[in-house]
Each structure stands twice: as structure tokens, then as C-alpha cells.
Write a protein that holds these residues in place. Sequence first.
Motif, PDB file in Angstrom:
ATOM      1  N   HIS A 574      -6.058 106.625 -37.812  1.00  6.23           N
ATOM      2  CA  HIS A 574      -7.035 107.545 -37.229  1.00  6.23           C
ATOM      3  C   HIS A 574      -6.818 107.618 -35.723  1.00  6.23           C
ATOM      4  N   ASN A 575      -6.861 108.831 -35.218  1.00  8.17           N
ATOM      5  CA  ASN A 575      -6.863 109.037 -33.769  1.00  8.17           C
ATOM      6  C   ASN A 575      -8.186 109.695 -33.397  1.00  8.17           C
ATOM      7  N   TYR A 576      -9.072 108.912 -32.733  1.00  8.09           N
ATOM      8  CA  TYR A 576     -10.398 109.398 -32.360  1.00  8.09           C
ATOM      9  C   TYR A 576     -10.382 109.891 -30.913  1.00  8.09           C
ATOM     10  N   ASN A 577     -10.964 111.050 -30.693  1.00  8.02           N
ATOM     11  CA  ASN A 577     -11.243 111.541 -29.350  1.00  8.02           C
ATOM     12  C   ASN A 577     -12.699 111.987 -29.324  1.00  8.02           C
ATOM     13  N   TRP A 578     -13.498 111.406 -28.421  1.00 11.35           N
ATOM     14  CA  TRP A 578     -14.889 111.828 -28.355  1.00 11.35           C
ATOM     15  C   TRP A 578     -15.344 111.970 -26.906  1.00 11.35           C
ATOM     16  N   LYS A 579     -16.310 112.857 -26.729  1.00 12.66           N
ATOM     17  CA  LYS A 579     -16.825 113.158 -25.397  1.00 12.66           C
ATOM     18  C   LYS A 579     -18.329 113.321 -25.472  1.00 12.66           C
ATOM     19  N   ALA A 580     -19.043 112.603 -24.607  1.00 16.47           N
ATOM     20  CA  ALA A 580     -20.493 112.728 -24.482  1.00 16.47           C
ATOM     21  C   ALA A 580     -20.779 113.418 -23.160  1.00 16.47           C
ATOM     22  N   ASN A 581     -21.193 114.670 -23.221  1.00 14.67           N
ATOM     23  CA  ASN A 581     -21.447 115.467 -22.025  1.00 14.67           C
ATOM     24  C   ASN A 581     -22.957 115.564 -21.803  1.00 14.67           C
ATOM     25  N   GLN A 582     -23.471 114.892 -20.732  1.00 15.29           N
ATOM     26  CA  GLN A 582     -24.894 114.905 -20.403  1.00 15.29           C
ATOM     27  C   GLN A 582     -25.021 114.816 -18.878  1.00 15.29           C
ATOM     28  N   THR A 583     -25.934 113.993 -18.365  1.00 17.90           N
ATOM     29  CA  THR A 583     -26.053 113.892 -16.906  1.00 17.90           C
ATOM     30  C   THR A 583     -24.727 113.473 -16.283  1.00 17.90           C
ATOM     31  N   THR A 585     -20.461 112.714 -17.755  1.00 18.06           N
ATOM     32  CA  THR A 585     -19.580 112.934 -18.893  1.00 18.06           C
ATOM     33  C   THR A 585     -18.741 111.691 -19.169  1.00 18.06           C
ATOM     34  N   THR A 586     -18.737 111.296 -20.449  1.00 13.41           N
ATOM     35  CA  THR A 586     -17.945 110.147 -20.875  1.00 13.41           C
ATOM     36  C   THR A 586     -16.914 110.606 -21.889  1.00 13.41           C
ATOM     37  N   LYS A 587     -15.639 110.296 -21.620  1.00 16.02           N
ATOM     38  CA  LYS A 587     -14.565 110.635 -22.537  1.00 16.02           C
ATOM     39  C   LYS A 587     -13.864 109.362 -22.980  1.00 16.02           C
ATOM     40  N   LYS A 588     -13.556 109.297 -24.298  1.00 16.41           N
ATOM     41  CA  LYS A 588     -12.836 108.132 -24.803  1.00 16.41           C
ATOM     42  C   LYS A 588     -11.868 108.566 -25.897  1.00 16.41           C
ATOM     43  N   GLN A 589     -10.837 107.744 -26.050  1.00 19.58           N
ATOM     44  CA  GLN A 589      -9.826 108.003 -27.058  1.00 19.58           C
ATOM     45  C   GLN A 589      -9.406 106.665 -27.659  1.00 19.58           C
ATOM     46  N   LYS A 590      -9.147 106.672 -28.954  1.00 16.65           N
ATOM     47  CA  LYS A 590      -8.779 105.420 -29.612  1.00 16.65           C
ATOM     48  C   LYS A 590      -7.944 105.735 -30.851  1.00 16.65           C
ATOM     49  N   THR A 591      -6.918 104.917 -31.086  1.00 17.30           N
ATOM     50  CA  THR A 591      -6.125 104.995 -32.320  1.00 17.30           C
ATOM     51  C   THR A 591      -6.334 103.705 -33.099  1.00 17.30           C
ATOM     52  N   ILE A 592      -6.587 103.849 -34.381  1.00 17.60           N
ATOM     53  CA  ILE A 592      -6.929 102.693 -35.183  1.00 17.60           C
ATOM     54  C   ILE A 592      -6.302 102.817 -36.561  1.00 17.60           C
TER      55      ILE A 592
END
Length: 883
Positions: A574-583, A585-592
Motif C-alpha cells: 500500500h502507498n498511502y498519501n493523505w492531507k488534512a487541510n484546515q487552519t 495543512t498537514t501532508k503525509k506519505q507512507k508505503t507499507i
Amino acid sequence: MKKYICFLLLFILSIISYSQSITLKGVVKDSITTPLSYANIIAIPKDTAKTMTFAITDDVGRYNLSLHQERYTITVSYLGFETYNFELDAQQDIEKNIVLKPKENQLEEVVIEIPVIVKQDTMIYNADSFTTGEERKLKNVLKKLPGVDVDKDGEVTVNGKKVTTMLVEGEKFFGGGSKLAVENIPADAIDKVVVLDNYNEIPFLKNLSDSDEMAMNIELKEDKKKFVFGDIEAGKGNKDYYRTHSNLFYYSPEINANFIGNVNNVAETTFTFKDFMNFQGGINAVFRGDGLSLNSSRSDFSQFMESQDLVSRSSKFGALNITKTVNNKLNVNGYAIFSDDNSNTFEETQNQYVAFLEDKESTTNSKNILGIGKINFDYTPNLKEQWYFRTQFKKSDNFKNNNISSIVNFNNNLINTRKDAIATLINQNIEWHKKVSNKHTFSFVADYVYNKNNPNTFWETNNSILQGLIPIIDEPIYELSQLKETQRNNFETILKHYWVLNNNNHVYTTLGNRFSNDQFSTYDSQLLNNGSTNNFNTSGFGNDLDFKLNDNFLGLHYKFRTGIFTFKQGGYFHNYNWKANQTNTTKKQKTIFLPDFLSEIEFKKSEKLKATYQLKSTFSNASKYANQFYLQSYNSVYRGNELLENELFHSARIRYSKFSMYKGLMLFASVNFTKKIKGIQNNVEFDGVNQFLTPILIDNPETRWNYNGNIRKKIKNINYKFSVNYMSSNYIQFIDNIRNKNKNNTSSFEMSAKTLYDDFPTIEIGYKRSLGKYVSGNTNSKFTTNEPFINIDYDFLKGFIFSFDYRKYNYENKEFNQENKYELGNATLSYRKENSAWSFKLDAKNIFDVKFKNQNSFSSYIISDTKTYIMPRIIMLSLGYNL
């Protein structure tokens, strides 16, 4: 405890002495002495008023029949062999070996109504072989079939395995859930009950995909086809209680239609939470198993369906299911469900916190409206290709009003909570399955889900609440408001390739993408007496989160079989890419990499050992990532954590099963293990009864073991059952930023004996004992629960049926000086004259007029003792008419 066990043993001994049974046993072989497994032996009494008896040979051809002292005609049959008949005067135990001769001319086979036929993954029950004509619904028929059980929630199991899909004439009955089927299909319409293990609705995938599903197909009698049948019932009870119910069915080769309707105010639930989950939609099970799950909020209709202990409830329910065969390639089916439910609950609770005591009363009124519609197009251009087009729509409108009176240190706080939640779900998916050649098969799915939830909450209280946690302004009456909206768009595409190297070696490849876009917003404020608004957004409240998760995954598995062993191993990248955009912005990526493993040993058809392991990953719903405060309840404030990542945990299971009709034995045992490597736990900070919660990601937060065992044994005409369960969990909890280790161990056993005599009531008497131990810091709590029970079903005087169920509940917790006792009982007496369409029923619920149930719970920071009030005694007379 001793007196309950002694009473059970005396009951068993008295039943054993009730009737003398004769045993006929032996071995069935062919002419070259090869044992014939699953041959049928039928004993038909000369007295036609008596019920026939049958047996099926085991893997080595053995059979065992329990007979009365009378004359019988014995018939032995096996497909492809000539039927063997002989007369028997059963006066003493007899051992007789039987040799069957092959049929010389297969074209002249004589059709014999065999009670049970077992072949590979299929069991076929001939319903008339087990019924007496007194049965009313499908559940009454199923309870008489060997190896089949139906619980009080309508869940069906066969040889200990759950039936996951219910079919009628090969088509799903209202989405495939079992409860609507077992409670509504008339017993006199049933011809055969067919159990399909390792079920797959795509025939050419059956031996390719690792389906652990089990389906049950109800075949109807010929005179019930092209004919409207069913029943209508209406009843009036004491006070203002009433009930009306109808089931209407029409089946033909071209069109099938079913309608179920129910209106009542006796807390009869036609549509349960389990049924709701079956109607959630989603993709075919063959595409699942990649190890990732996305948690979603359950703040829609489903949360209102779990309460069973009510002061009052009135319900309106209607469901329509239609299947239309357009031609031999296209099949169209769909259903529509409507439910309108109004209920009231009342609870009295005493909460013992670390430093103080709280006395609380809670009254809740709720109104819940649900509508579900689904239409499916099944297109089969040829035997090697299958298309599905499915559309589902769900809409719910739920209102709940809750009043709480909380007394702490002689201060009385009155809190009123009103919540109105509107939820909408749209699910659209397309599936394609194609067998290109004997070696290569493909499956593809594209699935889209839109889920929107708009819960609005209003709190009103006479005392200041959540002081120090929210920026509240002093007022004579405090009024708080929250507007919240959650919206999810989820899109999945998955392509699977099945490569058959040979009969014993398969390679599976999976390629997929999952995209989820969650929007979460909150607006919390105080409504002031002068008409203005105290907006909390200036104090860290107010969420406006846009959360996106993209998951690309690739799976590769190899499966091989050798002798009695089957192995499958592989995993998913799995290759995860997620972004939390609020006050911010947090971006993260992970391969598992998520490995999994399956091993199965089939010692023989009736004895298997299966072990599975999978490393799983879970992403929480968007609210856990929202980094601003929002009100969670009248005494709690929540703030998410944008730094959270996916949870990761090991999941393993070992299951052993064995059944033998020759020995009348069924044995099941399983061990489940779960260990979280990374897990999300809430950190709870207390200020009196007020709570501030925030999620944190920690290492090794929880380990859980679960052991289950179940053995059933038939001796003569009595079924004995013994089950045992043990659960042990160790988990971490943070209270006021202090790490607490908790241990929770619970165990239980249940034993019962059930009579199976033709001319004697069916009586089940049993006893259940539960033991629990909870340890957290300086808190050490032990509890014991004893539950003796009895169930009676009795057909008598040609047309009368009496049923009775009773359970006594005795809870004791010596450490906290808690002891709760209550007993519940229900009874029904019904009558229907032979060949008459009219029926009468008198039933009584809560015979002892119990006012409330006691429940106890405990954790590291609170011990609760709760009285939940229930509906009073109800006595109702009903009139029914069978179409």
C-alpha cells in the motif's frame, strides 16, 4: 450455582428414563466392500401417526438410528445404487450391515424423497421429512433441521457456521439478510432448504476465490409458485397495545414479489441494526481482504436501532422486494424499505467517580425515519461472463430529545439535549467478471459512495457546564448550539487476475486504488438571552477540515494444495498519501506491506482445521484529525489530532470444526488473537464530571485473546450442548495524562439439554455462568452472573401450539457490594384448525411484570450501576388469516 446444576442433572435423568429407545446400527457398503459415505437410511413406522426417523452414514459408512419399540420399513438409498428395503420389528438393539448393488440402468432411476442429501459443499434438506405441519414460519422449520440453529435475533448457523446470504428460489431475499426471511416466510410454502458452503454468486469464481461465505436457498413448493400466498395478523392487547403484521409473496419464473408490513406499539422490531448493516451496500466480498479499512461515523439512523430496553415504542415498517427476469441474459431486482420508529427510554444511574458520587436520571424520546431503495441489473451475456450494475439510496431523519438530572454534592444539574440528524447515502457500483480461458479469469469493480450527515444539537441547562473548557457567559439559563456536517466521497477501483497454473496451484494478482475525500465542519456557540450569539470560534473552536486519502495498492498471492493441505500466502503493498487541510495543512506519505497467510487441513469432509493471519491497517474518520475544539456531549469537549496516522495490528485466527451425524456430534473450537502495533487511544482529562478528550497514537496499546469452544451431542432423543468462552485483553488508557494499564478477563460457560421426542414437549433447560475480572491501577473488580433458563415448545390436541421462555438473571460484585436480580418470561398459545385459513394467538410478554433491568459497568475512572426501565406486562389476543 450448585442447586441450578443439580436441577439440570435431575431433569436430564428424568428425560432419559421417559422412553426406552431401540438402536439400529451398522455399516453401508457397496458390492466390493467399499464404505458408502452420506448414504440415507430412513425408518418409516407402520403407524402412520408416528414420525419417520432417518440417519446419514459417516465417512466410513457407519449409521445409527434411534427407534421406538414398534414395526418399521427401513429404506437405504444412495445415488447410483439400487434402493434396499427391509421390514424391522424393533424390540431390542440390532446391528445390521447393508450391501448396496449398483444400478444397471441409470435411466430408470426412481426418485425417492431423501431427508438430507450431502454432496461436496451442498446440503439439501427435504422440509417435509422434519416437519409436522404445526410450524408457522421458516424459523420453526429450521430449528428442526439437524445441525441448523436460529437465535433470537434471527441469525442462522449451520454446523456452527453463520449463514451470510439468504436466498429464495435462487434470488436474494431483501438483500440477503436472514432475519426478515426466518420471521416472515410461511412454513407451509417451503419444499427444500439448500445450504451452500463456500458460496459465491458468480459460479465460475467458486473454486478460485477464497469465499468463506455460506448461503441458504429456500425452494418453494410447486403449488406456491404463480400463486399469491402469505398471512395477515392483527392483535389487541391490554391497555392501548396493538399489533398488525402482513406477509405477501408471489413467485413465478418471470417475476417474484414480496411485501412485509408491520405496525405495532409493543416494541416489536422488524428491522434491526444487523439488518441495517446488510443493507449498507458496498462491493462483492471477492474484492475485500486487502487489509485496509476506513472507519466512518455512525451518527445516522444506525445508532438509534440498538436500544432494546424501552419504556415504550411504536413502529411502522414496510418493505417491498421485486425480481424480474427480462430474458435469459438480464435479471432486474430491487427493494424499497421504509421505517418510522418512535421510542422512549428511562434510566437511573449511580456513577462512582474517584472523588465523588453522581446520581443521574436520563429520559430519552426519539423519532427515527428511514428509507432505503436499491435496484440491481444482473447481465449474463454467456456462461463465462457476468456484469452487475447496482444503485442504492438511503435517507434518514432522526430526532432525539434527552433530559438528564445529575446530582453531585447536593447540586442538581438539569440538562436537556435535542438532536436532529439528517443523513443521505448514495452508492453506485459496477462489477465485471470474465473467464477468458481455463487458466485466466478477471474481475473488476468500480464503486462510488456519497455519504452526508448533518446533525444539529442543542443543549439547555440551569447550571454552568464545562467551566474552564468552553468560553461560556453567565446566564440564568445556558443554551448551547452546535451545527455539524460530515461528508464523504469515496471511490474504489479494483482489478483481480486469477491464474490457474493447474488444479493445485493458483496465482492471484490484485491492482487497486482507493480515494476518499472527507469534509468535517463544526460551529459551536452560546445563545444569549438578549438574542445575540456567543461564538466560540475565537477560543479555539470551529472546525473546517478537508481530509483526503489516496491509497494505491498491489497484491500478489500464491495458493497451492497438496493432499489434505491447502496453503495461501502473499500480501498487499500500500502507498498511502493523505492531507488534512484546515487552519494549517498537514501532508503525509507512507508505503507499507501487509502480509497475510491461510492454511487449511481437511482431515475429512466433516473435520477441518483452518488458520489465518493478516497484518491490517485502519484509518480513522476525519473528525479524529480536526485540530479545533468541538462539543461532544453536555459534559465533554473533543479535539482531534492532525498528526495521527494509520493504526496497525496483527489479526490471527485458528478454527477447528468436526461434525458426525453417525455419532450425533458437533464440535467447534477457535482461538482469535489481536495485537495493535500502533493504535489510537483517547487521552481523557477530568474536571469533576466534565471531560476533555483528544486522540493520541501510541505503541502497543492493546492485546486481545479470545477462546471459544462448543460441543453438541445427541444421545437417544436428547440434544446436549456445552459452550465455553474466555476473553483476555490488556490495554493502555490515558487519564489526566497518566498512563494506565488495564486488564479485563471474562469467561463464561453454558450447558443445556433439549428433548426431541415426537409425543413429548420440546423442553430445553440450561444454565449459564459468567465470571469477570477488571484490574486498573488500584481498582480491582470481580463479578459473577448466574442465568438459569428454560424454553418450552409443545404441539398438542391437533392445532394447539404452546411456547414459553424464561431466564433468571443474578449479578453479584462483592468488591463494590452490588447485587442485581431480575427474571424475564414470555409465553404464547396459538391455535389453527387443520385445513383452516384462520388462526388465533394469545401471547404474554414480560409475564412477571419486571419494571427494570440492572446493568453494571466499570473502568479506570468510573463505576456505574444502572437501572434501565422496560415495557410492562403485555397480554395480546391476535387473529390471523393465511392466504
